[in-house]
Motif scaffolding. Structure first.
Motif, PDB file in Angstrom:
ATOM      1  N   MET A 299      29.414 -58.075 102.208  1.00  0.00           N
ATOM      2  CA  MET A 299      29.970 -57.783 101.404  1.00  0.00           C
ATOM      3  C   MET A 299      28.570 -58.650 100.719  1.00  0.00           C
ATOM      4  SD  MET A 299      33.696 -57.088 101.373  1.00  0.00           S
ATOM      5  CE  MET A 299      34.026 -58.574 101.397  1.00  0.00           C
ATOM      6  N   LEU A 300      28.546 -58.018  99.607  1.00  0.00           N
ATOM      7  CA  LEU A 300      27.717 -58.969  98.243  1.00  0.00           C
ATOM      8  C   LEU A 300      28.626 -59.232  97.125  1.00  0.00           C
ATOM      9  CD1 LEU A 300      24.297 -57.968  97.869  1.00  0.00           C
ATOM     10  CD2 LEU A 300      24.975 -59.625  99.489  1.00  0.00           C
ATOM     11  N   MET A 301      29.295 -60.408  97.208  1.00  0.00           N
ATOM     12  CA  MET A 301      30.104 -60.991  96.018  1.00  0.00           C
ATOM     13  C   MET A 301      29.742 -61.012  94.741  1.00  0.00           C
ATOM     14  SD  MET A 301      33.356 -60.575  97.336  1.00  0.00           S
ATOM     15  CE  MET A 301      34.393 -61.675  96.741  1.00  0.00           C
ATOM     16  N   PRO A 302      30.242 -61.374  93.628  1.00  0.00           N
ATOM     17  CA  PRO A 302      29.778 -61.095  92.499  1.00  0.00           C
ATOM     18  C   PRO A 302      28.778 -62.630  92.430  1.00  0.00           C
ATOM     19  CG  PRO A 302      32.358 -60.239  91.794  1.00  0.00           C
ATOM     20  CD  PRO A 302      32.069 -60.487  93.796  1.00  0.00           C
ATOM     21  N   ASN A 303      29.308 -63.303  93.110  1.00  0.00           N
ATOM     22  CA  ASN A 303      28.438 -65.160  92.863  1.00  0.00           C
ATOM     23  C   ASN A 303      29.337 -65.817  94.250  1.00  0.00           C
ATOM     24  OD1 ASN A 303      31.274 -66.093  91.981  1.00  0.00           O
ATOM     25  ND2 ASN A 303      31.072 -65.173  89.831  1.00  0.00           N
ATOM     26  N   LEU A 304      28.960 -66.638  93.800  1.00  0.00           N
ATOM     27  CA  LEU A 304      28.464 -67.948  94.604  1.00  0.00           C
ATOM     28  C   LEU A 304      30.702 -68.321  95.006  1.00  0.00           C
ATOM     29  CD1 LEU A 304      28.017 -69.686  97.401  1.00  0.00           C
ATOM     30  CD2 LEU A 304      27.021 -71.647  95.029  1.00  0.00           C
ATOM     31  N   ASP A 305      30.693 -68.515  94.093  1.00  0.00           N
ATOM     32  CA  ASP A 305      32.457 -69.385  93.676  1.00  0.00           C
ATOM     33  C   ASP A 305      32.985 -68.022  94.767  1.00  0.00           C
ATOM     34  OD1 ASP A 305      33.611 -71.447  92.576  1.00  0.00           O
ATOM     35  OD2 ASP A 305      34.575 -69.818  91.684  1.00  0.00           O
ATOM     36  N   LEU A 306      33.191 -67.087  94.264  1.00  0.00           N
ATOM     37  CA  LEU A 306      33.629 -66.288  94.449  1.00  0.00           C
ATOM     38  C   LEU A 306      33.611 -66.055  96.522  1.00  0.00           C
ATOM     39  CD1 LEU A 306      33.918 -62.590  91.643  1.00  0.00           C
ATOM     40  CD2 LEU A 306      35.854 -64.841  92.193  1.00  0.00           C
ATOM     41  N   ARG A 307      32.221 -66.286  96.326  1.00  0.00           N
ATOM     42  CA  ARG A 307      32.184 -65.764  98.135  1.00  0.00           C
ATOM     43  C   ARG A 307      32.708 -66.959  98.750  1.00  0.00           C
ATOM     44  NH1 ARG A 307      27.120 -66.721 100.889  1.00  0.00           N
ATOM     45  NH2 ARG A 307      26.966 -68.873 100.289  1.00  0.00           N
ATOM     46  N   GLN A 308      32.611 -68.433  98.272  1.00  0.00           N
ATOM     47  CA  GLN A 308      33.387 -69.895  98.561  1.00  0.00           C
ATOM     48  C   GLN A 308      35.179 -69.679  98.835  1.00  0.00           C
ATOM     49  OE1 GLN A 308      30.407 -70.073 100.876  1.00  0.00           O
ATOM     50  NE2 GLN A 308      30.600 -72.094 100.456  1.00  0.00           N
ATOM     51  N   LYS A 309      35.189 -68.822  97.542  1.00  0.00           N
ATOM     52  CA  LYS A 309      36.671 -69.020  97.861  1.00  0.00           C
ATOM     53  C   LYS A 309      37.205 -67.832  98.393  1.00  0.00           C
ATOM     54  CE  LYS A 309      37.317 -70.546  92.536  1.00  0.00           C
ATOM     55  NZ  LYS A 309      37.956 -69.925  91.735  1.00  0.00           N
ATOM     56  N   LEU A 310      36.911 -66.674  98.731  1.00  0.00           N
ATOM     57  CA  LEU A 310      37.566 -65.553  99.652  1.00  0.00           C
ATOM     58  C   LEU A 310      36.830 -65.920 101.127  1.00  0.00           C
ATOM     59  CD1 LEU A 310      38.025 -63.028 100.498  1.00  0.00           C
ATOM     60  CD2 LEU A 310      35.801 -61.455 100.324  1.00  0.00           C
ATOM     61  N   ILE A 311      36.243 -66.827 101.496  1.00  0.00           N
ATOM     62  CA  ILE A 311      35.434 -66.847 102.829  1.00  0.00           C
ATOM     63  C   ILE A 311      37.087 -68.202 103.182  1.00  0.00           C
ATOM     64  CG2 ILE A 311      34.723 -68.800 104.667  1.00  0.00           C
ATOM     65  CD1 ILE A 311      31.968 -67.667 103.102  1.00  0.00           C
ATOM     66  N   MET A 312      37.199 -69.166 102.458  1.00  0.00           N
ATOM     67  CA  MET A 312      38.141 -70.218 102.338  1.00  0.00           C
ATOM     68  C   MET A 312      39.792 -69.876 102.059  1.00  0.00           C
ATOM     69  SD  MET A 312      37.003 -73.041 103.085  1.00  0.00           S
ATOM     70  CE  MET A 312      38.666 -73.837 103.851  1.00  0.00           C
ATOM     71  N   TYR A 313      39.935 -67.840 101.779  1.00  0.00           N
ATOM     72  CA  TYR A 313      40.800 -67.077 101.764  1.00  0.00           C
ATOM     73  C   TYR A 313      41.210 -66.648 102.831  1.00  0.00           C
ATOM     74  CZ  TYR A 313      44.349 -63.428 100.352  1.00  0.00           C
ATOM     75  OH  TYR A 313      44.552 -62.194 100.429  1.00  0.00           O
ATOM     76  N   LEU A 314      40.565 -66.319 103.578  1.00  0.00           N
ATOM     77  CA  LEU A 314      40.143 -65.290 104.967  1.00  0.00           C
ATOM     78  C   LEU A 314      41.132 -66.504 106.265  1.00  0.00           C
ATOM     79  CD1 LEU A 314      37.578 -62.459 104.798  1.00  0.00           C
ATOM     80  CD2 LEU A 314      39.821 -62.837 104.524  1.00  0.00           C
ATOM     81  N   ARG A 315      40.096 -67.712 106.207  1.00  0.00           N
ATOM     82  CA  ARG A 315      39.826 -68.938 106.950  1.00  0.00           C
ATOM     83  C   ARG A 315      41.492 -68.839 107.262  1.00  0.00           C
ATOM     84  NH1 ARG A 315      36.359 -71.837 110.057  1.00  0.00           N
ATOM     85  NH2 ARG A 315      37.670 -72.896 110.925  1.00  0.00           N
ATOM     86  N   GLU A 316      42.140 -69.634 105.283  1.00  0.00           N
ATOM     87  CA  GLU A 316      43.453 -69.478 105.644  1.00  0.00           C
ATOM     88  C   GLU A 316      44.229 -68.626 106.497  1.00  0.00           C
ATOM     89  OE1 GLU A 316      43.979 -70.671 101.730  1.00  0.00           O
ATOM     90  OE2 GLU A 316      43.117 -72.207 101.449  1.00  0.00           O
TER      91      GLU A 316
END
Length: 380
Positions: A299-316
């Motif tokens: 998926m291509l997220m709207p920006n870098l910040d949201l991409r990183q937040k989603l990766i961490m959110y899933l990891r948690e």
């Protein structure tokens, strides 16, 4: 407390007779290169793809290295390479002294942008290296036409695309040469491994020599000469037959593997389509004339910040997702070849926004449901 993942991004696993074949290879007394299972893999791929000759290698990197040698790449030559790819694609040619010319990618398929190709060609251009990103074919009609017009060789980096097609023709069968990967993250794996696909018959015999440390050993074993000797440059590119045995077990199950991966891909697409549309998230684009290999779902997220937040959110939540390539032209090596910010703007944007979801041959429906549910619950 150690983080124990619930859903792995990748999980290599046997799906057929891999362990039985490894045992057979060991019992046969031939576990070095070019044993019975290596030959079985070569033949299977030649017949399945309709390729002139296939040679298993120790990696896709080594298949690319062989390509650079076969094309007689010399210092001062130029090679056009997508900016959005793995370092092996460029290293193979830089090692021979070539200068890489990085070309930006399309915003839809993330493949080499063929509309920018002609402007990069100079009298020193020796090769074009299309990378079929995510196993979706590049615009090969246009690329082939330009290459033919300028008498430039094409080497396909088909690490992602085995058994994918472009307009009904298998990826890896367009260029003079093509490189395949059997790394543990690929659809079909031997842990580490690759193959060189040779579509130009004039290159076949020399490819055998290069792969056999620069000797004509293959001709000797065919009884064509009474002894073998050093006749060219080369290196040791032969995988152990133990690895080939594992790979053959995987390739035998190719229809089952591809069917499973196809189901995974469409389950992600169906489950995330509405959510993506509501949140300005781009899902993969597959042209109607391309049959993808179902190598990954991103998926291509709207920006870098949201991409990183989603990766961490899933990891948690015990779900392991990853980003992908960084722009080659902005790496330390790329800048040494003149790379500057803004040279490949699509690649720069895509690299910051892309997230790859768990995708492998033993991913279960339950695993996938957990991934989709977690994403749908993500708060922007």
């Amino acid at each position: 407390m150690e983080d124990k993942l619930r859903v792995d991004f990748n999980l290599p696993a046997p799906v057929g007779k891999e362990l039985e074949y490894i045992s057979q290879a060991i019992q046969s007394g031939h576990i070095s290169g070019d044993g019975p299972f290596t030959k079985k893999c070569n033949t299977l791929l030649e017949q399945a793809l309709g390729v002139q000759k296939v040679l298993l290698t120790t990696s896709c990197t080594h298949a690319l290295d062989m390509s650079a040698i076969l094309l007689n790449i010399q210092p001062g030559d130029e090679v056009i390479i997508p900016d959005f790819t793995f370092v092996s694609t460029v290293n193979a040619f830089v090692l021979r002294g070539a200068k890489p010319l990085f070309i930006d990618v399309r915003a839809d398929t993330l493949n080499l942008d063929e509309s920018k190709l002609e402007a990069l060609i100079t009298p020193r251009t020796k090769a074009i290296v299309p990378v079929h990103y995510a196993g979706v074919g590049c615009e090969m009609d246009k690329i082939l036409a330009i290459a033919y017009q300028h008498e430039i060789a094409i080497v396909e980096d088909n690490a992602h695309g085995l058994f994918g097609k472009y307009k009904g023709k298998y990826l890896g069968t367009f260029g003079a040469l093509a490189a395949q990967s059997f790394h543990e993250t690929k659809n079909f794996s031997s842990g580490e491994g690759g193959a060189l696909l040779i579509n130009d018959p004039a290159l076949a015999e020399r490819a055998e020599i290069i792969r056999e440390k620069g000797t004509n050993r293959a001709r000797f074993f065919r009884g064509q000469i009474d002894k073998y000797t050093w006749v060219d440059i080369g290196s040791s590119f032969l995988p152990s037959d133990i690895l080939a045995a594992y790979l053959y077990g995987q390739l035998e199950q190719r229809e089952r593997i591809q069917s499973h991966r196809k189901n995974l891909w469409y389950t992600y697409q169906a489950g995330l389509k509405d959510w993506a549309g509501q949140h300005d998230v781009q899902l993969p684009t597959i042209p109607d004339y391309c049959e993808q290999s179902y190598h990954m779902f991103y998926m291509l997220m709207p920006n870098l910040d949201l991409r990183q937040k989603l990766i961490m959110y899933l990891r948690e939540r015990g779900i392991y997702s990853v980003f992908h390539y960084l722009p080659l032209h902005l790496s330390d090596m790329g800048r040494g070849f003149g790379g500057r910010e803004g040279d490949c703007p699509v690649t720069e944007r895509v690299s910051d926004r892309l997230i790859r979801l768990p995708f492998h041959n033993v991913l279960t429906g339950t695993d996938q449901e957990q991934v989709i549910e977690a994403i749908l619950e993500f708060k922007f």
